[in-house]
Scaffold this motif. Sequence first.
Motif, PDB file in Angstrom:
ATOM      1  N   ALA A 174       0.833  -1.207   0.000  1.00  0.00           N
ATOM      2  CA  ALA A 174       0.000   0.000   0.000  1.00  0.00           C
ATOM      3  C   ALA A 174       0.865   1.253   0.000  1.00  0.00           C
ATOM      4  O   ALA A 174       0.548   2.235  -0.685  1.00  0.00           O
ATOM      5  CB  ALA A 174      -0.925  -0.015   1.218  1.00  0.00           C
ATOM      6  N   ARG A 175       1.989   1.239   0.753  1.00  0.00           N
ATOM      7  CA  ARG A 175       2.894   2.381   0.771  1.00  0.00           C
ATOM      8  C   ARG A 175       3.495   2.626  -0.614  1.00  0.00           C
ATOM      9  O   ARG A 175       3.604   3.765  -1.076  1.00  0.00           O
ATOM     10  CB  ARG A 175       4.010   2.103   1.784  1.00  0.00           C
ATOM     11  CG  ARG A 175       4.983   3.252   2.082  1.00  0.00           C
ATOM     12  CD  ARG A 175       6.174   3.293   1.116  1.00  0.00           C
ATOM     13  NE  ARG A 175       6.768   2.007   0.894  1.00  0.00           N
ATOM     14  CZ  ARG A 175       7.809   1.518   1.555  1.00  0.00           C
ATOM     15  NH1 ARG A 175       8.351   2.218   2.518  1.00  0.00           N
ATOM     16  NH2 ARG A 175       8.311   0.330   1.232  1.00  0.00           N
ATOM     17  N   ASP A 176       3.884   1.539  -1.301  1.00  0.00           N
ATOM     18  CA  ASP A 176       4.479   1.682  -2.631  1.00  0.00           C
ATOM     19  C   ASP A 176       3.470   2.252  -3.637  1.00  0.00           C
ATOM     20  O   ASP A 176       3.838   3.063  -4.496  1.00  0.00           O
ATOM     21  CB  ASP A 176       4.987   0.326  -3.118  1.00  0.00           C
ATOM     22  CG  ASP A 176       6.145  -0.195  -2.281  1.00  0.00           C
ATOM     23  OD1 ASP A 176       6.783   0.621  -1.592  1.00  0.00           O
ATOM     24  OD2 ASP A 176       6.393  -1.419  -2.302  1.00  0.00           O
ATOM     25  N   VAL A 177       2.220   1.845  -3.519  1.00  0.00           N
ATOM     26  CA  VAL A 177       1.192   2.362  -4.428  1.00  0.00           C
ATOM     27  C   VAL A 177       0.996   3.864  -4.220  1.00  0.00           C
ATOM     28  O   VAL A 177       0.911   4.639  -5.180  1.00  0.00           O
ATOM     29  CB  VAL A 177      -0.139   1.609  -4.232  1.00  0.00           C
ATOM     30  CG1 VAL A 177      -1.258   2.279  -5.027  1.00  0.00           C
ATOM     31  CG2 VAL A 177       0.000   0.163  -4.664  1.00  0.00           C
ATOM     32  N   VAL A 178       0.948   4.299  -2.970  1.00  0.00           N
ATOM     33  CA  VAL A 178       0.764   5.729  -2.687  1.00  0.00           C
ATOM     34  C   VAL A 178       1.957   6.531  -3.196  1.00  0.00           C
ATOM     35  O   VAL A 178       1.791   7.618  -3.776  1.00  0.00           O
ATOM     36  CB  VAL A 178       0.553   5.956  -1.176  1.00  0.00           C
ATOM     37  CG1 VAL A 178       0.469   7.445  -0.872  1.00  0.00           C
ATOM     38  CG2 VAL A 178      -0.721   5.264  -0.711  1.00  0.00           C
ATOM     39  N   ASN A 179       3.158   6.018  -3.012  1.00  0.00           N
ATOM     40  CA  ASN A 179       4.347   6.696  -3.534  1.00  0.00           C
ATOM     41  C   ASN A 179       4.278   6.844  -5.049  1.00  0.00           C
ATOM     42  O   ASN A 179       4.626   7.890  -5.613  1.00  0.00           O
ATOM     43  CB  ASN A 179       5.608   5.923  -3.146  1.00  0.00           C
ATOM     44  CG  ASN A 179       6.254   6.466  -1.886  1.00  0.00           C
ATOM     45  OD1 ASN A 179       6.234   7.665  -1.639  1.00  0.00           O
ATOM     46  ND2 ASN A 179       6.814   5.589  -1.091  1.00  0.00           N
ATOM     47  N   LEU A 284       4.348  17.435   0.931  1.00  0.00           N
ATOM     48  CA  LEU A 284       4.588  17.738   2.341  1.00  0.00           C
ATOM     49  C   LEU A 284       5.057  16.523   3.126  1.00  0.00           C
ATOM     50  O   LEU A 284       5.949  16.619   3.968  1.00  0.00           O
ATOM     51  CB  LEU A 284       3.304  18.293   2.982  1.00  0.00           C
ATOM     52  CG  LEU A 284       2.743  19.585   2.393  1.00  0.00           C
ATOM     53  CD1 LEU A 284       1.460  19.975   3.118  1.00  0.00           C
ATOM     54  CD2 LEU A 284       3.759  20.713   2.484  1.00  0.00           C
ATOM     55  N   GLU A 285       4.448  15.364   2.845  1.00  0.00           N
ATOM     56  CA  GLU A 285       4.757  14.167   3.630  1.00  0.00           C
ATOM     57  C   GLU A 285       4.578  12.931   2.763  1.00  0.00           C
ATOM     58  O   GLU A 285       3.501  12.707   2.209  1.00  0.00           O
ATOM     59  CB  GLU A 285       3.850  14.094   4.854  1.00  0.00           C
ATOM     60  CG  GLU A 285       4.150  12.935   5.780  1.00  0.00           C
ATOM     61  CD  GLU A 285       3.233  12.899   6.987  1.00  0.00           C
ATOM     62  OE1 GLU A 285       3.290  11.913   7.742  1.00  0.00           O
ATOM     63  OE2 GLU A 285       2.457  13.866   7.160  1.00  0.00           O
ATOM     64  N   ARG A 286       5.635  12.170   2.648  1.00  0.00           N
ATOM     65  CA  ARG A 286       5.581  10.902   1.925  1.00  0.00           C
ATOM     66  C   ARG A 286       4.927   9.829   2.794  1.00  0.00           C
ATOM     67  O   ARG A 286       4.945   9.916   4.029  1.00  0.00           O
ATOM     68  CB  ARG A 286       6.990  10.451   1.558  1.00  0.00           C
ATOM     69  CG  ARG A 286       7.610  11.227   0.402  1.00  0.00           C
ATOM     70  CD  ARG A 286       7.171  10.667  -0.918  1.00  0.00           C
ATOM     71  NE  ARG A 286       7.824  11.327  -2.046  1.00  0.00           N
ATOM     72  CZ  ARG A 286       7.636  10.955  -3.308  1.00  0.00           C
ATOM     73  NH1 ARG A 286       6.828   9.950  -3.593  1.00  0.00           N
ATOM     74  NH2 ARG A 286       8.246  11.597  -4.291  1.00  0.00           N
ATOM     75  N   PRO A 287       4.330   8.803   2.188  1.00  0.00           N
ATOM     76  CA  PRO A 287       3.691   7.755   2.998  1.00  0.00           C
ATOM     77  C   PRO A 287       4.713   6.882   3.710  1.00  0.00           C
ATOM     78  O   PRO A 287       5.827   6.684   3.223  1.00  0.00           O
ATOM     79  CB  PRO A 287       2.906   6.944   1.957  1.00  0.00           C
ATOM     80  CG  PRO A 287       3.655   7.141   0.686  1.00  0.00           C
ATOM     81  CD  PRO A 287       4.185   8.547   0.740  1.00  0.00           C
ATOM     82  N   GLU A 288       4.324   6.378   4.862  1.00  0.00           N
ATOM     83  CA  GLU A 288       5.137   5.455   5.631  1.00  0.00           C
ATOM     84  C   GLU A 288       4.419   4.111   5.749  1.00  0.00           C
ATOM     85  O   GLU A 288       3.210   4.029   5.540  1.00  0.00           O
ATOM     86  CB  GLU A 288       5.412   6.014   7.036  1.00  0.00           C
ATOM     87  CG  GLU A 288       6.189   7.319   7.038  1.00  0.00           C
ATOM     88  CD  GLU A 288       6.402   7.845   8.450  1.00  0.00           C
ATOM     89  OE1 GLU A 288       5.785   7.274   9.385  1.00  0.00           O
ATOM     90  OE2 GLU A 288       7.180   8.795   8.617  1.00  0.00           O
TER      91      GLU A 288
END
Length: 344
Positions: A174-179, A284-288
């Motif tokens: 899920a983090r990779d998809v958001v990135n 502003l903020e990358r996903p974690e």
Amino acid sequence: METELKNTEAEDEISLIDLFAVLLHYKRMIILLPVIAAVAVVVFAVISLKLPPEKSPLPNKYTPEAHMLIKESSSSSGGLSSALSSSGLGSLASLAGVNVGGGASNSSLAVYLAGSNPLLDAITDKFNIIERYKIEEHVRASSRKMLKKTLTASVDDDSGVFTVAFTDIDPEFARDVVNYVVDWLSERFDALGLDNNKIQKENLEKNIQSSYNEILRLEREARNLGASVSAGGENAWSIPSITTGSARLQMELEAQKQVYTQLKTQYELLKVNMQSESPVFQILERPEIPDMKSAPSRGKLCIIVVFAVFFMSVFFAFALNAFKNIRNDPEAWGKLTQKKEKKD
């Protein structure tokens, strides 16, 4: 009149007592069914928690988020429309084709792009969504429909922050998809040319490099001409042409150096201006990788199921009591049996 009121009150009191009597008569069913449902739903929740996410009927889901700040840029007709509005000539602005009330914002555009088919298809191809979720029929349409349920985009009206989130049982995936979505949107905003400063910077860099290459070419040509004269390979008839060519090269070289100086000055001023201004699309903020699930709420599920079964058991108690009363009433039962015989 008083006797009628007393009779009505007595009938109401009797009806309430009858209802309470029905609940007491079926108290075992009303208590037992919610208890069984509570035990069953707790066991189901524990099993779903212990099983691997791929096999669990109710797996944990994770939702990483990315936050962006999208600057709203004014359109080319913004100055004209604001001037017409302030002067009270809004009707003339609408007749002239100028939108006085403002057009679509960049934030609205970002929300639209986050759910657009090009992005959904790009995610499908990048992460093999069809194979990952075992989509067999109408693969393209089904993958888009599935991603629209798990990929969300929203804008906070108070802060103006644009948020993208994706939900899946695998937090790293899920983090990779958001990135990927963040990078895709950033590139898309650049391709649409919404950030004028960035476009101007790229054009200046190209022009500066082109001017520098031209200066090198002219200097190389001047050196070759000077080397040819020094070698004495020219006769007296060619001296005027050599002099003219050398003067022309010097003029072009000086002009090109001035162009290069002006472009370089504009470039440095633009860099200073860009540092003082925020870009149109700012991350502003990358996903974690989330370490806490976003769903499901098993405790809430247990409470809802228990209360639902409790109310259903109460309903069943009154339904059984009503059926029992009809069964004991020969006249009512006869009407039901007669209707059934007529249908047969």
